[in-house]
Structure formats: structure tokens, C-alpha cells
Scaffold this active site. Structure first.
Site, PDB file in Angstrom:
ATOM      1  N   ARG A  38       0.719  -1.131  -0.091  1.00 47.20           N
ATOM      2  CA  ARG A  38       0.079  -0.147  -0.085  1.00 47.20           C
ATOM      3  C   ARG A  38       0.773   1.171  -0.037  1.00 47.20           C
ATOM      4  O   ARG A  38       0.384   2.163  -0.520  1.00 47.20           O
ATOM      5  CB  ARG A  38      -0.909  -0.116   1.063  1.00 47.20           C
ATOM      6  CG  ARG A  38      -1.937   0.894   1.265  1.00 47.20           C
ATOM      7  CD  ARG A  38      -2.613   0.887   2.690  1.00 47.20           C
ATOM      8  NE  ARG A  38      -3.554   2.054   3.033  1.00 47.20           N
ATOM      9  CZ  ARG A  38      -4.503   2.623   2.549  1.00 47.20           C
ATOM     10  NH1 ARG A  38      -5.321   1.873   1.582  1.00 47.20           N
ATOM     11  NH2 ARG A  38      -5.209   3.667   3.011  1.00 47.20           N
ATOM     12  N   ILE A  64      -7.437   8.165  -1.051  1.00 48.48           N
ATOM     13  CA  ILE A  64      -7.195   6.782  -0.795  1.00 48.48           C
ATOM     14  C   ILE A  64      -8.106   6.395   0.532  1.00 48.48           C
ATOM     15  O   ILE A  64      -7.674   6.959   1.625  1.00 48.48           O
ATOM     16  CB  ILE A  64      -5.682   6.349  -0.710  1.00 48.48           C
ATOM     17  CG1 ILE A  64      -5.693   4.832  -0.617  1.00 48.48           C
ATOM     18  CG2 ILE A  64      -5.038   6.885   0.283  1.00 48.48           C
ATOM     19  CD1 ILE A  64      -4.255   4.557  -0.855  1.00 48.48           C
ATOM     20  N   SER A  65      -8.950   5.519   0.418  1.00 48.51           N
ATOM     21  CA  SER A  65     -10.097   5.275   1.428  1.00 48.51           C
ATOM     22  C   SER A  65      -9.021   4.296   2.377  1.00 48.51           C
ATOM     23  O   SER A  65      -8.059   3.705   2.186  1.00 48.51           O
ATOM     24  CB  SER A  65     -10.809   4.059   0.860  1.00 48.51           C
ATOM     25  OG  SER A  65     -11.912   5.080  -0.074  1.00 48.51           O
ATOM     26  N   GLN A  66      -9.596   4.308   3.821  1.00 47.66           N
ATOM     27  CA  GLN A  66      -8.968   3.560   4.782  1.00 47.66           C
ATOM     28  C   GLN A  66      -9.123   2.162   4.464  1.00 47.66           C
ATOM     29  O   GLN A  66      -9.890   1.638   3.757  1.00 47.66           O
ATOM     30  CB  GLN A  66      -9.472   3.976   6.028  1.00 47.66           C
ATOM     31  CG  GLN A  66     -10.844   3.329   6.213  1.00 47.66           C
ATOM     32  CD  GLN A  66     -11.557   3.522   7.577  1.00 47.66           C
ATOM     33  OE1 GLN A  66     -12.398   4.653   7.637  1.00 47.66           O
ATOM     34  NE2 GLN A  66     -11.329   2.956   8.711  1.00 47.66           N
TER      35      GLN A  66
END
EC number: 2.1.1.77
Length: 222
Positions: A38, A64-66
Site C-alpha cells: 500500500r 485513498i480510502s482507509q
């Protein structure tokens, strides 16, 4: 602290254990989260935050989503559609595409922000990811490549885009956050012929889906 690859590997394992404790149980999803690095989808100066369970800004009003949110959506998809073609609406950093690719899906993705599209395309090429990417209005889908076994929308819409429903194959599903500008309910819509079955799940907060079948840009700014 020096952020070496071994440190990032440790943080990634911790992230996956955290997802497991939070109720993410799909083994393929967890394996993909362990495999995909990531931090490589973050600017180098911000990589120390890559494995925090939090959304992170990537510029141009996008995030960017959790990790939990990405894993939750991906699990809803994977539990229903184990393989095939997936259309992602909202490429962002490219991380969600990489997760889907690691799980063996054939991935197509659309991004409306030119700068984010270029950055994500560069990552796909650098990491040799066989992801088909397109710049355009994701709310209209990708009719030339339809039908899709699943469509995953990483932005919030006021209602399900008709174009995306029509681009689903039979027994395919649309995973999308639906609701207002502030809070939305994660929703899965499954196609059975010309019947569309809707299931509602937990509440989340996403950036808005801007486009012909989403929010207008003026509404986003108001």
C-alpha cells in the site's frame, strides 16, 4: 524511524491482523492486502501513514480510502463474484485496482481527474499490473467493455447509476455507497435478468461521485 521495506512489511502484517479483528474474514481479501504494498500508492513523503486505518488525501479533493473500507467493499464483491471482469469507478491512487488484480480479477478502471489518472497509470506500468484504465465519467461506465461481472464504485452517489446497472452481466453485482453528501449506506445491487435486488449495509462517508449519473460539480462545492 527509518522506513525500510522490512518495516513496511511489518506494518502491513499488523494492518491485516487489524482487518481480521474488525471482522474481515474473506481469506482472498486478506491475502491480497498482505501482498499489495500500500505504501507504494502514497507520495514518498507520506508513506509512513500508509498503514494507518484512516483515509488519506491524494490531492484534487480525493482520498485513498482507509484499509477497512477498501477491505469491506472488496469482501462484499468477492463473496458474490469470485472471478471475472470487474469495473472500478474512481481509480484514485490505483490501490483498489491493485487489490482486485491480486485477487485474480480482470480489472477495468475509470478516473475523471486527469492528474490522478496519469499517476495511477504510471503505477500500473511500473508494477506491471494488467489493469485497463480510462479517463472519463465513471458514472456512465465503460459500455465498450461491458458486460462486467461486478462494478465497484469508490465514490458516493445519490442513487444507483442506471448505466452501471445495465452494464452488469446476469448475476453480476454493483457495490456502491448511496446517500447524501455527508453519509452513505454501502449497498449491493445484484442483477437477476431484468430484476435488480438491493441489499443495504453499514454507513460510510465517501467523496462524491461527480458525473452525469452522479452529483454535479456545483453540488459538490456548495
Amino acid at each position: 524511524m527509518e522506513w525500510s521495506e522490512s518495516v513496511f512489511d511489518g506494518r502491513r502484517r499488523e494492518m491485516v491482523e487489524g482487518l481480521r479483528r474488525s471482522g474481515i474474514m474473506n481469506a482472498r481479501v486478506l491475502e491480497a492486502f498482505l501482498e499489495v504494498r500500500r505504501h507504494l500508492f502514497f507520495p514518498e513523503s507520506e508513506r509512513e501513514h500508509a498503514y494507518d486505518d484512516a483515509a488519506w488525501p491524494i490531492g484534487h479533493g480525493q482520498t485513498i480510502s482507509q484499509p477497512y473500507t477498501v477491505a469491506y467493499m472488496t469482501s462484499l464483491l468477492a463473496d458474490r463474484v469470485p472471478s471475472g471482469k470487474v469495473l472500478e469507478v474512481g481509480t484514485g491512487s490505483g490501490y483498489q485496482s491493485a487489490i482486485l488484480d491480486a485477487m485474480g480479477y480482470r480489472v477495468f478502471t475509470i478516473e475523471r481527474v486527469a492528474a490522478l489518472y496519469s499517476e495511477a497509470l504510471g503505477r500500473f506500468r511500473r508494477f506491471a499490473l494488467p489493469v485497463a484504465a480510462k479517463l472519463g465519467d465513471g458514472s456512465e461506465g465503460w459500455p465498450e467493455e461491458a458486460p462486467f461481472n461486478a462494478v465497484l464504485v469508490t465514490a458516493a452517489a445519490p442513487k444507483e447509476p442506471e448505466a452501471l446497472l445495465r452494464q452488469l452481466s446476469d448475476n453480476g453485482c454493483l457495490v456502491i455507497p448511496l446517500g447524501g453528501m455527508d453519509v452513505q449506506q454501502m449497498t449491493v445491487i445484484t442483477r437477476r435478468g431484468e430484476v435488480f435486488l438491493k441489499e443495504r449495509y453499514h454507513e460510510f462517508a465517501f467523496v462524491p461521485l461527480i458525473g452525469r449519473e452522479g452529483w454535479e460539480e456545483e453540488q459538490e462545492q456548495s
